[in-house]
Motif scaffolding. Sequence first.
Motif, short mmCIF file in Angstrom:
data_model
loop_
_atom_site.label_atom_id
_atom_site.label_comp_id
_atom_site.label_asym_id
_atom_site.label_seq_id
_atom_site.Cartn_x
_atom_site.Cartn_y
_atom_site.Cartn_z
N ASN A 161 0.84 -1.21 0.00
CA ASN A 161 0.00 0.00 0.00
C ASN A 161 0.87 1.25 0.00
OD1 ASN A 161 -2.48 1.34 0.02
ND2 ASN A 161 -2.53 1.45 2.26
N GLY A 162 2.02 1.14 -0.63
CA GLY A 162 2.92 2.29 -0.72
C GLY A 162 3.54 2.67 0.61
N GLY A 163 3.59 1.72 1.53
CA GLY A 163 4.18 1.98 2.84
C GLY A 163 3.28 2.75 3.78
N LEU A 164 2.00 2.93 3.40
CA LEU A 164 1.08 3.75 4.19
C LEU A 164 0.68 3.06 5.48
CD1 LEU A 164 -0.53 6.43 4.18
CD2 LEU A 164 -2.44 5.14 3.18
N LEU A 165 0.80 3.78 6.60
CA LEU A 165 0.40 3.30 7.91
C LEU A 165 -0.89 3.98 8.34
CD1 LEU A 165 3.90 3.59 9.62
CD2 LEU A 165 2.83 1.46 8.85
N GLU A 166 -1.67 3.30 9.17
CA GLU A 166 -2.84 3.95 9.76
C GLU A 166 -2.37 5.06 10.69
OE1 GLU A 166 -5.35 1.20 11.74
OE2 GLU A 166 -5.88 0.10 9.91
#
Length: 331
Positions: free
Chosen positions: A258-263
């Motif tokens: 997810n493109g390195g995306l974090l919550e």
Amino acid sequence: MKKVVSRLKGLAQTLKKPNLIKKSNAKNSTKKTSKQTSRRGLSFLAIVIILIFLVEFSFALSIYAFKSTDNITKSVAKAIPYPAVFAASGVSTVNDFWAEKEYIEHFYNSTKQTDYSEEDLVKQILKQEAENVIIKKEAITYKKSVSKEEIEESMAQIYEGNGGEEEVEKALQDLYGLSVDEFKNLVEIQLLRDKINKEVIARVVARHILIRVEEGASEEVVNEAKTRITGYLTEIKNGLSFDEAANKYSEDVGSNQNGGLLESFARGDMVEEFEKVAFSSAIGDISEPFQTSFGWHILKVEEKTGYVEESFDNWIDELMAKNMVIYLFKG
């Protein structure tokens, strides 16, 4: 002769004056009666007030000193807001305490759980009630509220995920002894807590790239991982998008696709080194490589929200201390 007639007229007028005096006396008598009636009314009102006070005091003594929980006492506590928890920001009532304790004990009984401490349960409920008082006050301060539509949306999700409305109503009654309306009150305060946590507490949304290094790895392995991630950072500076680099290189399987995306995360949610870099970076910044117990990272801050630079739990604890919470009721 004229003088005699004149004297007789004067005498007649004088004889009429006692009637005026009687009328005046009648008026005074009426005034006295009115005052007496007023005094009787005030005396009656005073007696009523004293009786009400005595009744309230007797039930207060029953609640606080003798811990009575009979039906009459509970009915009175619903009408009279006897305080259980006092804070500078508000009050939680004995009735609130009993309501929460009843549904928790109902759940324990219906699921045949007996290995709980009554004393610990009382402390937990009182602390929860104190937190609710403070949260409601802070919600006003930060202009946060929960609408009926939000409550109904949450209920719809609960119905959908638990077999429908009838099944949920039955489970609430069987497991907790709660009606739907009573459950909605619990949903409302939980939604308010969540909203403050997400919108008032400072949070960061970030992307990251991780090159894993096992704990206890040799210095050579550590340096090799650092060299690799430094090279990836160079590629990003030369035009490779951060999310493409994360997809290609990151070893965090939870975010790399997810493109390195974090919550979004608040203070206390991440390891200290990661948190420090994330909260000190501006939106759009890409960090230099840094090391945590998981390995080497670079991160990019996408978004920042909120105002309170504390974890939710720490913030609540600080507010509890500042608000001088007093537990008037011991359960």
